[in-house]
Every structure is written in structure tokens, then in C-alpha cells.
Design a protein around this motif. Structure first.
Motif, PDB file in Angstrom:
ATOM      1  N   ILE A   1     -22.686  -1.190 -10.721  1.00 25.57           N
ATOM      2  CA  ILE A   1     -23.500   0.002 -11.007  1.00 25.57           C
ATOM      3  C   ILE A   1     -23.168   1.125 -10.007  1.00 25.57           C
ATOM      4  CG2 ILE A   1     -25.855   0.941 -11.112  1.00 25.57           C
ATOM      5  CD1 ILE A   1     -26.757  -1.861 -12.036  1.00 25.57           C
ATOM      6  N   TRP A   2     -23.091   0.767  -8.751  1.00 17.86           N
ATOM      7  CA  TRP A   2     -22.743   1.779  -7.726  1.00 17.86           C
ATOM      8  C   TRP A   2     -21.385   2.412  -8.067  1.00 17.86           C
ATOM      9  CZ3 TRP A   2     -18.661   2.293  -4.302  1.00 17.86           C
ATOM     10  CH2 TRP A   2     -18.822   3.294  -3.325  1.00 17.86           C
ATOM     11  N   LEU A   3     -20.432   1.524  -8.386  1.00 21.44           N
ATOM     12  CA  LEU A   3     -19.083   1.980  -8.711  1.00 21.44           C
ATOM     13  C   LEU A   3     -19.092   2.831  -9.984  1.00 21.44           C
ATOM     14  CD1 LEU A   3     -16.329   1.334  -7.422  1.00 21.44           C
ATOM     15  CD2 LEU A   3     -16.153  -0.627  -8.956  1.00 21.44           C
ATOM     16  N   GLY A   4     -19.862   2.400 -10.971  1.00 26.73           N
ATOM     17  CA  GLY A   4     -19.941   3.136 -12.245  1.00 26.73           C
ATOM     18  C   GLY A   4     -20.482   4.540 -12.031  1.00 26.73           C
TER      19      GLY A   4
ATOM     20  N   PHE B   1      -9.539   1.902  -7.135  1.00 27.08           N
ATOM     21  CA  PHE B   1      -9.372   2.291  -5.723  1.00 27.08           C
ATOM     22  C   PHE B   1     -10.663   1.966  -4.951  1.00 27.08           C
ATOM     23  CE2 PHE B   1      -6.102   6.022  -6.251  1.00 27.08           C
ATOM     24  CZ  PHE B   1      -5.241   5.170  -6.929  1.00 27.08           C
ATOM     25  N   MET B   2     -11.792   2.345  -5.562  1.00 27.13           N
ATOM     26  CA  MET B   2     -13.056   2.261  -4.816  1.00 27.13           C
ATOM     27  C   MET B   2     -13.568   0.835  -4.668  1.00 27.13           C
ATOM     28  SD  MET B   2     -15.126   5.640  -5.888  1.00 27.13           S
ATOM     29  CE  MET B   2     -16.046   5.787  -4.402  1.00 27.13           C
ATOM     30  N   ARG B   3     -13.048  -0.088  -5.461  1.00 28.07           N
ATOM     31  CA  ARG B   3     -13.526  -1.467  -5.255  1.00 28.07           C
ATOM     32  C   ARG B   3     -12.885  -2.081  -4.017  1.00 28.07           C
ATOM     33  NH1 ARG B   3     -10.799  -5.568  -9.627  1.00 28.07           N
ATOM     34  NH2 ARG B   3      -8.692  -4.766  -9.447  1.00 28.07           N
ATOM     35  N   TYR B   4     -11.850  -1.433  -3.495  1.00 31.20           N
ATOM     36  CA  TYR B   4     -11.282  -1.925  -2.240  1.00 31.20           C
ATOM     37  C   TYR B   4     -11.075  -0.761  -1.271  1.00 31.20           C
ATOM     38  CZ  TYR B   4      -8.746  -4.427   1.251  1.00 31.20           C
ATOM     39  OH  TYR B   4      -8.391  -4.965   2.462  1.00 31.20           O
ATOM     40  N   ASN B   5     -12.170  -0.314  -0.661  1.00 33.17           N
ATOM     41  CA  ASN B   5     -12.125   0.675   0.410  1.00 33.17           C
ATOM     42  C   ASN B   5     -11.406   1.974   0.056  1.00 33.17           C
ATOM     43  OD1 ASN B   5     -11.988  -2.255   1.810  1.00 33.17           O
ATOM     44  ND2 ASN B   5     -13.289  -0.871   2.947  1.00 33.17           N
ATOM     45  N   GLY B   6     -11.315   2.300  -1.218  1.00 34.13           N
ATOM     46  CA  GLY B   6     -10.711   3.562  -1.625  1.00 34.13           C
ATOM     47  C   GLY B   6      -9.204   3.558  -1.600  1.00 34.13           C
ATOM     48  N   GLU B   7      -8.607   2.365  -1.557  1.00 36.14           N
ATOM     49  CA  GLU B   7      -7.152   2.277  -1.387  1.00 36.14           C
ATOM     50  C   GLU B   7      -6.411   2.182  -2.720  1.00 36.14           C
ATOM     51  OE1 GLU B   7      -4.002  -0.346   1.261  1.00 36.14           O
ATOM     52  OE2 GLU B   7      -5.536  -1.386   0.137  1.00 36.14           O
ATOM     53  N   ASP B   8      -5.323   2.931  -2.818  1.00 35.81           N
ATOM     54  CA  ASP B   8      -4.371   2.725  -3.907  1.00 35.81           C
ATOM     55  C   ASP B   8      -3.511   1.539  -3.477  1.00 35.81           C
ATOM     56  OD1 ASP B   8      -2.188   2.649  -5.545  1.00 35.81           O
ATOM     57  OD2 ASP B   8      -1.888   4.829  -5.603  1.00 35.81           O
TER      58      ASP B   8
ATOM     59  N   ARG C   1      -0.643   1.958  -0.812  1.00 42.02           N
ATOM     60  CA  ARG C   1      -1.374   1.632   0.418  1.00 42.02           C
ATOM     61  C   ARG C   1      -1.960   2.889   1.073  1.00 42.02           C
ATOM     62  NH1 ARG C   1      -0.078  -3.657   1.888  1.00 42.02           N
ATOM     63  NH2 ARG C   1      -2.073  -3.558   2.919  1.00 42.02           N
ATOM     64  N   LYS C   2      -2.207   3.930   0.280  1.00 42.40           N
ATOM     65  CA  LYS C   2      -2.859   5.151   0.793  1.00 42.40           C
ATOM     66  C   LYS C   2      -4.335   5.102   0.428  1.00 42.40           C
ATOM     67  CE  LYS C   2       0.879   7.283   2.220  1.00 42.40           C
ATOM     68  NZ  LYS C   2       1.121   7.156   3.656  1.00 42.40           N
ATOM     69  N   PHE C   3      -5.180   5.722   1.273  1.00 42.15           N
ATOM     70  CA  PHE C   3      -6.630   5.689   1.039  1.00 42.15           C
ATOM     71  C   PHE C   3      -7.124   7.034   0.519  1.00 42.15           C
ATOM     72  CE2 PHE C   3      -5.672   2.306   3.939  1.00 42.15           C
ATOM     73  CZ  PHE C   3      -6.489   1.273   3.508  1.00 42.15           C
ATOM     74  N   TYR C   4      -7.926   6.989  -0.532  1.00 39.81           N
ATOM     75  CA  TYR C   4      -8.373   8.226  -1.182  1.00 39.81           C
ATOM     76  C   TYR C   4      -9.879   8.454  -1.159  1.00 39.81           C
ATOM     77  CZ  TYR C   4      -3.636   8.802  -2.856  1.00 39.81           C
ATOM     78  OH  TYR C   4      -2.284   8.976  -2.906  1.00 39.81           O
ATOM     79  N   TYR C   5     -10.689   7.412  -0.967  1.00 41.29           N
ATOM     80  CA  TYR C   5     -12.157   7.551  -1.008  1.00 41.29           C
ATOM     81  C   TYR C   5     -12.778   6.735   0.116  1.00 41.29           C
ATOM     82  CZ  TYR C   5     -10.917   8.795  -5.792  1.00 41.29           C
ATOM     83  OH  TYR C   5     -10.334   9.352  -6.884  1.00 41.29           O
ATOM     84  N   HIS C   6     -13.978   7.181   0.583  1.00 38.26           N
ATOM     85  CA  HIS C   6     -14.794   6.304   1.421  1.00 38.26           C
ATOM     86  C   HIS C   6     -15.470   5.327   0.483  1.00 38.26           C
ATOM     87  CE1 HIS C   6     -14.123   8.661   4.951  1.00 38.26           C
ATOM     88  NE2 HIS C   6     -14.528   9.765   4.336  1.00 38.26           N
ATOM     89  N   SER C   7     -15.353   4.070   0.776  1.00 39.75           N
ATOM     90  CA  SER C   7     -15.953   3.106  -0.155  1.00 39.75           C
ATOM     91  C   SER C   7     -16.275   1.797   0.558  1.00 39.75           C
ATOM     92  CB  SER C   7     -14.999   2.880  -1.344  1.00 39.75           C
ATOM     93  OG  SER C   7     -15.675   2.166  -2.350  1.00 39.75           O
TER      94      SER C   7
END
Ligand SMILES: Cc1ncc(COP(=O)(O)O)c(C=O)c1O
Length: 395
Positions: free
Chosen positions: A65-68, A215-222, A226-232
Motif C-alpha cells: 500500500i505504501w509503495l502503491g 526501484f522503491m522496493r529496494y532502497n530506490g535502487e535501479d 546500481r544507481k539510486f533514485y528515491y529515498h525508500s
């Protein structure tokens, strides 16, 4: 005394033990711990089952739900229309993305009363989060039409509704989670499809929501670059859980049929018991999955005690509305979030939802899972009849 469990995961394990052990052994022997084929296979099967493009496995329905909400684009300061008659996660996750919930009263199907949407709307409303409670879909035809006309996002809390469907006016049939921008499922162990622990899934037809959710289910990482795009957060579904769920997915359609058979036994057994209202809405557009078989019962608390005393486990979801939890009743506790939720009902009362309150006083869920025998369901019916001093015969 004959005992009837409310849920019975041990029985399911015994019935398919060799397959579960083989899956466990296979995953650990390969050292396939995270982000492996078992997870992608599960996601593919799950998406196909729901009739959507993408499924993203996570560690709980709450996380889904948070992710959605985040992936679909709900932002701090937004207002999200949902219900009070639900598990707290529906509401808490709205606060945790920085938005504020508006809680609509429910109808006799226990779901959001769509007639209240217009009344609940403000210039800050950006999304609707309908909850398909007990495995029965909300009136999604109305809700989607309203959302499209008003430009609102729709994030379905489908935690309890995997496989529930609705036939639309054009004759097409759509399943829970496939209507909105995102659908959020709980695979908590006691759900219709429960993992061996906590699990959840986000589904979507929108490629950009799916990418963002992955991305957001794992710390915002692609995970590719291996680049980070979101705080998560770290919300991954473990590969072992996915492998065990792959075993269950094979049986799930059959399990849903069995759930409907048991629901029919309860319905036939209880339909003439006038102090009890069974959950059948006589609208053949809806196919329910009976995640919970909820009856409304006169003298509910006494009935629950009588069933307990006679070895029959039941559940009351929920004995009081979410807005009367200490979290809301004490404004200090909620003050660091977006403020108190607004309540919207037909009566216009500002601090109560009359249907929600009444339902909380009357509902009780009976045991229902594929492993429950006809004889056990019959015993539950007879015991309810004997509580109301109704002559018991064959059910
Ligand atoms: C309606 C509803 N929403 C959200 C959730 C949260 O799911 P989970 O327990 O998997 O975090 C549940 C689970 O109980 C639920 O019933």
C-alpha cells in the motif's frame, strides 16, 4: 467437544508437504536468496492471474500500500478518500506518505459507499483508496468513472480480494487490483493466498508505476545500473517465500472454488436463521472469494462466546472503528502526522460514521478455508442455530 479452527495452516502444509520441502531444498541448495527466478516466475504468474501487466513482490500488504501510494504519485499534503472499516494499514500508509485520509462510511456490502464520493471531495483530494473487504469488490465501475471524471488516482487496497471479480456493463470481467493505477495485495499467512509468513504484491498496468515500485522496493535502487533514485525502504519479497508461493499458486484456483463451496454451505444453512444476515448480495456481476465469511448477528458478543465455549474459533474484524483507536482519539498521538481524518457519512455527522459503527457491533467471521470439511461447516451452522434456540436438523 469438536474443535473447529479459524484458520488451519498446518493442514495445508501436511496436504502438500513434499512439494514445500522440495521447493525449500531447491532454493537453499542453489543459494538463491534474493531477486532470483523464483520471484520473477511468481510475479509473472501473479500478474497473469490478476489480468495485469506487472506484479512486484514485496514483504507485506502494508508495504504494497505504501509503495502503491508513492509509486502512483500521492504526495505530501494530498487528501486520499478511503474508509474507516478496514485494517489500520489502509489509513496509516496514507499518513506515512505525508497525505491525510478522509474516511467515508460504508454500505451494506461493508465497502466504501460510492454515493459519498462527491460529498467527500475537496480541492486537495488527489486519490481514492477503495478497500475490497472480505473478498468482495467495491463498486469499481462507479468509482473508476468518478475518478476519471475528477482526475483522481485510484490505489486499490485489494489485500483481502485476490481473485475477486466484477462483470462490467460492457460484459468484460475484471479482477481486483486491475482497475486502478495500482493494486495492493496482502499475502499474510492467514489470507486466501497466504505465504509462510508476511508477503505482499503490488500490481499495475502502468509501466512507469511498475518501474518506480521496483526501484522503491529496494532502497530506490535501479538494480541494473546500481544507481539510486528515491529515498525508500527495503521491502523485498525473499526468494524463498516466492518459491513457496509458486507451490501454492498451482492450487489457488481450486482453493477459491472450495471457498465458494463452503460459503454456499453457510449460506444455505443460515439463510432461515432470522437473527443472522449472511453476506450474499444477490448481484451476479460480483464473484467473491470469501477471504472472510462475515455474518451480521444479533447478540454478536454472546454468540461469539457461545461458539468459543463450544470449540469454534471466530474473529471479529473489527469491534470498533479505526477512528476510535487511541491513535486518533488522542489528537496528540496523531499530531505529528497530517492531522485528524475527516469523516463523511450520509447523516453529515462530523465525529461518527453510523453504518461503520453499526457494522462493528454486529459482524463476526466464521471459519472458512479450503481444508475445512463439509461436516465442520455443518457443525458451525448447527451450533449457531442452537445458540438462537432454532430446531437443528440436517443442513
Ligand atoms: C484491508 C487490509 N489492508 C491492508 C492489510 C495489510 O496487509 P499485511 O498484513 O500483509 O501488511 C490487511 C491485512 O490484514 C488488510 O486486511
Amino acid at each position: 467437544m469438536q474443535k473447529v479452527r479459524f484458520v488451519n495452516p498446518q493442514k495445508q502444509y501436511q496436504d502438500h508437504k513434499e512439494e514445500f520441502i522440495a521447493a525449500f531444498d531447491d532454493v537453499l541448495s542453489r543459494g538463491a536468496i534474493v531477486m532470483q527466478n523464483d520471484l520473477s516466475d511468481f510475479e509473472e504468474t501473479f500478474a497473469r492471474f490478476c489480468g495485469v501487466k506487472h506484479a512486484v513482490g514485496v514483504n507485506s500488504g502494508t508495504s504494497a500500500i505504501w509503495l502503491g501510494l508513492r509509486a502512483a504519485g500521492v504526495k505530501p499534503g494530498d487528501e486520499v478518500l478511503t474508509v474507516a472499516h478496514t485494517f489500520i494499514a489502509t489509513i496509516s500508509e496514507i499518513y506515512l506518505v505525508g497525505a491525510t485520509p478522509t474516511l467515508l462510511d460504508v454500505g451494506n456490502d461493508y465497502n466504501m459507499d460510492p454515493k459519498l464520493l462527491e460529498k467527500a471531495l475537496t480541492p486537495n483530494t488527489t486519490a481514492i483508496e477503495p478497500v475490497h473487504l472480505n473478498g468482495h469488490l467495491c463498486d469499481m465501475e462507479f468509482i473508476m468513472d468518478f475518478a476519471q471524471r475528477k482526475g483522481l488516482l485510484v490505489i486499490e487496497d485489494a489485500a483481502q480480494a485476490l481473485g475477486a471479480s466484477l462483470r462490467l456493463a460492457d460484459g468484460s470481467v475484471k479482477k481486483a487490483g486491475s482497475f486502478g493505477n495500482a493494486g495492493c495485495f496482502s499475502l499474510y499467512w492467514a489470507k486466501a493466498l497466504g505465504g509462510w509468513g508476511n508477503n505482499g504484491v503490488l500490481v499495475t498496468n502502468d509501466d512507469s508505476v511498475a518501474d518506480k515500485a521496483r526501484f522503491m522496493r529496494y532502497n530506490g535502487e535501479d538494480r541494473q545500473t546500481r544507481k539510486f533514485y528515491y529515498h525508500s525502504h527495503n521491502l523485498l519479497m525473499d526468494n524463498l517465500h516466492a518459491a513457496l508461493l509458486n507451490v501454492k499458486m498451482k492450487y489457488f484456483p481450486r482453493w477459491l472454488e472450495r471457498r465458494r463451496e463452503i460459503a454456499a454451505l453457510y449460506h444455505n444453512g443460515l439463510r432461515d436463521v432470522s437473527p443472522v444476515q449472511t453476506p450474499h448480495f444477490d448481484d451476479n456481476r460480483y464473484t467473491d472469494i470469501y477471504t472472510n465469511y462475515v455474518i451480521r448477528a444479533e447478540r454478536r458478543d454472546e454468540l461469539k462466546k457461545y461458539l468459543d465455549d463450544n470449540g469454534i474459533e471466530t474473529l471479529v474484524s473489527w469491534p470498533s472503528p479505526t477512528y476510535s483507536e487511541p491513535l486518533f482519539a488522542d489528537p496528540k498521538l496523531n499530531s505529528e502526522y497530517g492531522g485528524q481524518p475527516r469523516l463523511v457519512s450520509e447523516s453529515g455527522a462530523i465525529n461518527t460514521l453510523p453504518n461503520t459503527e453499526k457494522i462493528c457491533r454486529e459482524v463476526i467471521s466464521l471459519p472458512l478455508y479450503p481444508e475445512l470439511s463439509d461436516e465442520e461447516a455443518g457443525h458451525v451452522v448447527q451450533t449457531i442455530k442452537s445458540f438462537y434456540s432454532i430446531e437443528t436438523g440436517e443442513t
